[in-house]
Design a protein around this motif. Sequence first.
Motif, PDB file in Angstrom:
ATOM      1  N   LEU A  44       0.961  -1.195   0.191  1.00 16.02           N
ATOM      2  CA  LEU A  44      -0.101   0.007   0.034  1.00 16.02           C
ATOM      3  C   LEU A  44       0.772   1.165  -0.055  1.00 16.02           C
ATOM      4  CD1 LEU A  44      -2.942   1.086   0.303  1.00 16.02           C
ATOM      5  CD2 LEU A  44      -2.516   0.981   3.033  1.00 16.02           C
ATOM      6  N   GLU A  45       0.244   2.341  -0.601  1.00 17.83           N
ATOM      7  CA  GLU A  45       1.301   3.437  -0.969  1.00 17.83           C
ATOM      8  C   GLU A  45       0.065   4.389  -0.669  1.00 17.83           C
ATOM      9  OE1 GLU A  45       2.726   6.449  -4.322  1.00 17.83           O
ATOM     10  OE2 GLU A  45       3.417   4.345  -4.627  1.00 17.83           O
ATOM     11  N   VAL A  46       0.133   4.996   0.568  1.00 16.62           N
ATOM     12  CA  VAL A  46      -0.860   6.085   1.049  1.00 16.62           C
ATOM     13  C   VAL A  46      -0.510   7.523   0.361  1.00 16.62           C
ATOM     14  CG1 VAL A  46      -1.855   7.334   3.148  1.00 16.62           C
ATOM     15  CG2 VAL A  46      -0.548   4.884   3.403  1.00 16.62           C
ATOM     16  N   GLN A  47      -1.572   8.042  -0.012  1.00 13.88           N
ATOM     17  CA  GLN A  47      -1.318   9.157  -1.056  1.00 13.88           C
ATOM     18  C   GLN A  47      -2.083  10.374  -0.459  1.00 13.88           C
ATOM     19  OE1 GLN A  47      -1.796   8.009  -5.359  1.00 13.88           O
ATOM     20  NE2 GLN A  47       0.098   7.880  -5.263  1.00 13.88           N
ATOM     21  N   ASP A  48      -1.818  10.582   1.050  1.00 20.04           N
ATOM     22  CA  ASP A  48      -2.249  11.853   1.592  1.00 20.04           C
ATOM     23  C   ASP A  48      -1.178  12.808   1.834  1.00 20.04           C
ATOM     24  OD1 ASP A  48      -5.444  11.270   2.331  1.00 20.04           O
ATOM     25  OD2 ASP A  48      -4.466   9.434   2.581  1.00 20.04           O
ATOM     26  N   PHE A  49       0.033  12.411   1.791  1.00 20.17           N
ATOM     27  CA  PHE A  49       0.965  13.406   2.303  1.00 20.17           C
ATOM     28  C   PHE A  49       2.034  13.958   1.332  1.00 20.17           C
ATOM     29  CE2 PHE A  49      -0.280   9.791   5.336  1.00 20.17           C
ATOM     30  CZ  PHE A  49      -0.684  10.650   6.306  1.00 20.17           C
ATOM     31  N   PHE A  50       1.438  13.954   0.263  1.00 22.54           N
ATOM     32  CA  PHE A  50       2.462  15.024  -0.611  1.00 22.54           C
ATOM     33  C   PHE A  50       2.061  16.503  -0.777  1.00 22.54           C
ATOM     34  CE2 PHE A  50      -0.514  12.661  -3.554  1.00 22.54           C
ATOM     35  CZ  PHE A  50      -1.309  13.803  -4.171  1.00 22.54           C
ATOM     36  N   SER A  51       0.934  16.939  -0.210  1.00 26.42           N
ATOM     37  CA  SER A  51       0.419  18.245  -0.512  1.00 26.42           C
ATOM     38  C   SER A  51       1.073  19.204   0.528  1.00 26.42           C
ATOM     39  CB  SER A  51      -1.114  18.395  -0.534  1.00 26.42           C
ATOM     40  OG  SER A  51      -1.643  18.172   0.528  1.00 26.42           O
ATOM     41  N   ALA A  52       1.326  20.441   0.353  1.00 18.81           N
ATOM     42  CA  ALA A  52       1.940  21.223   1.381  1.00 18.81           C
ATOM     43  C   ALA A  52       0.799  21.572   2.336  1.00 18.81           C
ATOM     44  CB  ALA A  52       2.097  22.563   0.567  1.00 18.81           C
ATOM     45  N   GLU A  53      -0.380  21.558   1.946  1.00 20.86           N
ATOM     46  CA  GLU A  53      -1.494  21.922   2.916  1.00 20.86           C
ATOM     47  C   GLU A  53      -1.696  20.960   3.974  1.00 20.86           C
ATOM     48  OE1 GLU A  53      -2.361  23.737  -0.824  1.00 20.86           O
ATOM     49  OE2 GLU A  53      -1.922  21.884  -0.467  1.00 20.86           O
ATOM     50  N   VAL A  54      -1.449  19.487   3.726  1.00 23.05           N
ATOM     51  CA  VAL A  54      -1.450  18.537   4.735  1.00 23.05           C
ATOM     52  C   VAL A  54      -0.069  18.728   5.589  1.00 23.05           C
ATOM     53  CG1 VAL A  54      -1.201  16.055   5.044  1.00 23.05           C
ATOM     54  CG2 VAL A  54      -2.854  17.017   3.361  1.00 23.05           C
ATOM     55  N   THR A  74      -0.538  -6.022   6.954  1.00 22.25           N
ATOM     56  CA  THR A  74       0.788  -6.488   7.246  1.00 22.25           C
ATOM     57  C   THR A  74       1.686  -6.389   5.927  1.00 22.25           C
ATOM     58  OG1 THR A  74       0.294  -8.781   6.993  1.00 22.25           O
ATOM     59  CG2 THR A  74       0.299  -8.076   9.295  1.00 22.25           C
ATOM     60  N   GLY A  75       0.945  -5.906   4.883  1.00 21.62           N
ATOM     61  CA  GLY A  75       1.827  -5.750   3.811  1.00 21.62           C
ATOM     62  C   GLY A  75       2.826  -4.598   3.792  1.00 21.62           C
ATOM     63  N   ARG A  76       3.568  -4.534   2.575  1.00 24.99           N
ATOM     64  CA  ARG A  76       4.686  -3.352   2.756  1.00 24.99           C
ATOM     65  C   ARG A  76       3.967  -2.160   2.628  1.00 24.99           C
ATOM     66  NH1 ARG A  76       8.984  -5.931  -1.393  1.00 24.99           N
ATOM     67  NH2 ARG A  76       6.995  -6.242  -2.771  1.00 24.99           N
ATOM     68  N   LEU A  77       4.503  -0.967   3.300  1.00 28.40           N
ATOM     69  CA  LEU A  77       3.712   0.480   3.511  1.00 28.40           C
ATOM     70  C   LEU A  77       4.558   1.303   3.163  1.00 28.40           C
ATOM     71  CD1 LEU A  77       0.990   1.698   4.237  1.00 28.40           C
ATOM     72  CD2 LEU A  77       2.280   1.923   6.518  1.00 28.40           C
ATOM     73  N   GLY A  78       4.218   2.251   2.153  1.00 24.97           N
ATOM     74  CA  GLY A  78       4.731   3.371   1.922  1.00 24.97           C
ATOM     75  C   GLY A  78       3.919   4.564   1.600  1.00 24.97           C
ATOM     76  N   ILE A  79       4.753   5.678   1.233  1.00 23.72           N
ATOM     77  CA  ILE A  79       3.898   6.908   1.002  1.00 23.72           C
ATOM     78  C   ILE A  79       4.468   7.480  -0.335  1.00 23.72           C
ATOM     79  CG2 ILE A  79       3.633   7.310   3.385  1.00 23.72           C
ATOM     80  CD1 ILE A  79       5.499  10.022   3.151  1.00 23.72           C
ATOM     81  N   ALA A 112       5.793   8.249  11.587  1.00 19.73           N
ATOM     82  CA  ALA A 112       5.022   8.053  12.083  1.00 19.73           C
ATOM     83  C   ALA A 112       3.895   6.999  11.994  1.00 19.73           C
ATOM     84  CB  ALA A 112       4.216   9.544  12.274  1.00 19.73           C
ATOM     85  N   ILE A 113       3.924   6.426  10.879  1.00 19.86           N
ATOM     86  CA  ILE A 113       3.076   5.553  10.481  1.00 19.86           C
ATOM     87  C   ILE A 113       3.543   3.937  10.128  1.00 19.86           C
ATOM     88  CG2 ILE A 113       1.324   7.069   9.205  1.00 19.86           C
ATOM     89  CD1 ILE A 113       2.143   6.171   6.662  1.00 19.86           C
ATOM     90  N   GLY A 114       4.772   4.166  10.051  1.00 23.24           N
ATOM     91  CA  GLY A 114       5.786   2.859  10.090  1.00 23.24           C
ATOM     92  C   GLY A 114       6.085   2.459   8.567  1.00 23.24           C
ATOM     93  N   ALA A 115       5.978   3.655   7.676  1.00 22.92           N
ATOM     94  CA  ALA A 115       6.297   3.197   6.006  1.00 22.92           C
ATOM     95  C   ALA A 115       7.600   3.055   6.020  1.00 22.92           C
ATOM     96  CB  ALA A 115       5.861   4.512   5.528  1.00 22.92           C
ATOM     97  N   THR A 116       8.057   2.286   5.120  1.00 20.45           N
ATOM     98  CA  THR A 116       9.493   1.902   4.750  1.00 20.45           C
ATOM     99  C   THR A 116       9.862   2.285   3.223  1.00 20.45           C
ATOM    100  OG1 THR A 116       8.682  -0.311   4.032  1.00 20.45           O
ATOM    101  CG2 THR A 116       9.343  -0.125   6.250  1.00 20.45           C
ATOM    102  N   GLN A 117       9.035   3.151   2.738  1.00 22.83           N
ATOM    103  CA  GLN A 117       9.393   3.599   1.221  1.00 22.83           C
ATOM    104  C   GLN A 117       8.717   4.957   1.178  1.00 22.83           C
ATOM    105  OE1 GLN A 117       7.552   2.042  -2.372  1.00 22.83           O
ATOM    106  NE2 GLN A 117       9.480   0.737  -2.550  1.00 22.83           N
ATOM    107  N   MET A 118       9.318   5.583   0.412  1.00 25.19           N
ATOM    108  CA  MET A 118       8.765   7.137   0.156  1.00 25.19           C
ATOM    109  C   MET A 118       9.186   7.389  -1.223  1.00 25.19           C
ATOM    110  SD  MET A 118       8.996  10.827   1.907  1.00 25.19           S
ATOM    111  CE  MET A 118      10.631  11.376   1.511  1.00 25.19           C
ATOM    112  N   VAL A 119       8.130   7.400  -2.180  1.00 22.47           N
ATOM    113  CA  VAL A 119       8.239   8.077  -3.666  1.00 22.47           C
ATOM    114  C   VAL A 119       8.597   9.144  -3.713  1.00 22.47           C
ATOM    115  CG1 VAL A 119       7.333   7.950  -5.703  1.00 22.47           C
ATOM    116  CG2 VAL A 119       6.709   6.156  -4.115  1.00 22.47           C
TER     117      VAL A 119
END
Length: 285
Positions: A44-54, A74-79, A112-119
């Motif tokens: 899963l790649e969470v896509q809430d965290f690339f905007s300046a507003e957030v 329990t899958g791999r997590l990124g943002i 904060a969320i335990g992500a192991t990858q950032m695009v």
Amino acid sequence: MNRPMSTPETAAAAEAALPVLGVCLPNDDIEAQLDWIVQDQRDLEVQDFFSAEVLDGDWQAVAARTRKLLAAHTGRLGIHGPFWGFSLGTMDPLIRDVVRKRMDQGLDVCEAIGATQMVIHSPATTWDYNNRHHLPGAYRMFDNVHASLEAAVARAERLGVVLVLENIEDKDPAERVRLAESFGSDAVRVSVDTGHAHYAHRSTGAPPVDHYILAAGDMLNHVHIQDADGYADRHWAPGMGDILWGSVFKALEHCGAAPRLNLELRDKSGVQPAAEWFKARGLAR
């Protein structure tokens, strides 16, 4: 010559051997499709965290919601990290300070969320490609990116996060790989966006999508899967565009890595049908 008959057991085994697709979704769509995500523990790649507003607002509350939603994941997590309004290859020291801040904010979220990858986005442009030999003294992309990212890379190493450089306008599939390798760090790897590669192929004369995969080799850590027409950044479901998916997945077999294969569609309701589309063709599930 008689072919061996397929049985339910062999069909199930063949399906189980297919790569499991991950998805790129914001929190609202994660909540709507959570059962499907957790069922196969999809990346899963969470896509809430690339905007300046957030990032400049109450991102902690957004991250808390992400953690709550993914309690059983329990899958791999990124943002997807921040990218709007700046280039990692900026030559301006003041803008570079902004880049460093945004990268640090993205890593705050990962922690904060335990992500192991950032695009993050490659700064390479078509102008760069056409002028890097014509104006060699002006082409300092590697130096500029190092100046922007060195602190983030060191922190990513400490956090166990991998920064993946996604192709945007990249015309040379290998240049971004060399850039990632130049850091000499396990915390910097390569991403391939299939739609961006197809755009570069059709609109700027770059190689086809599978060559981007092959050029990345064992540096490939992440793939954005989207279909396109080679003209615009469509983020269509597979089959709507004309990417040759058989060649893409054949190239993935030779990349020497286990990259996250994340569907990144503009229509978020299309991710489950997209996974079924790939499964019906024996490519992924």
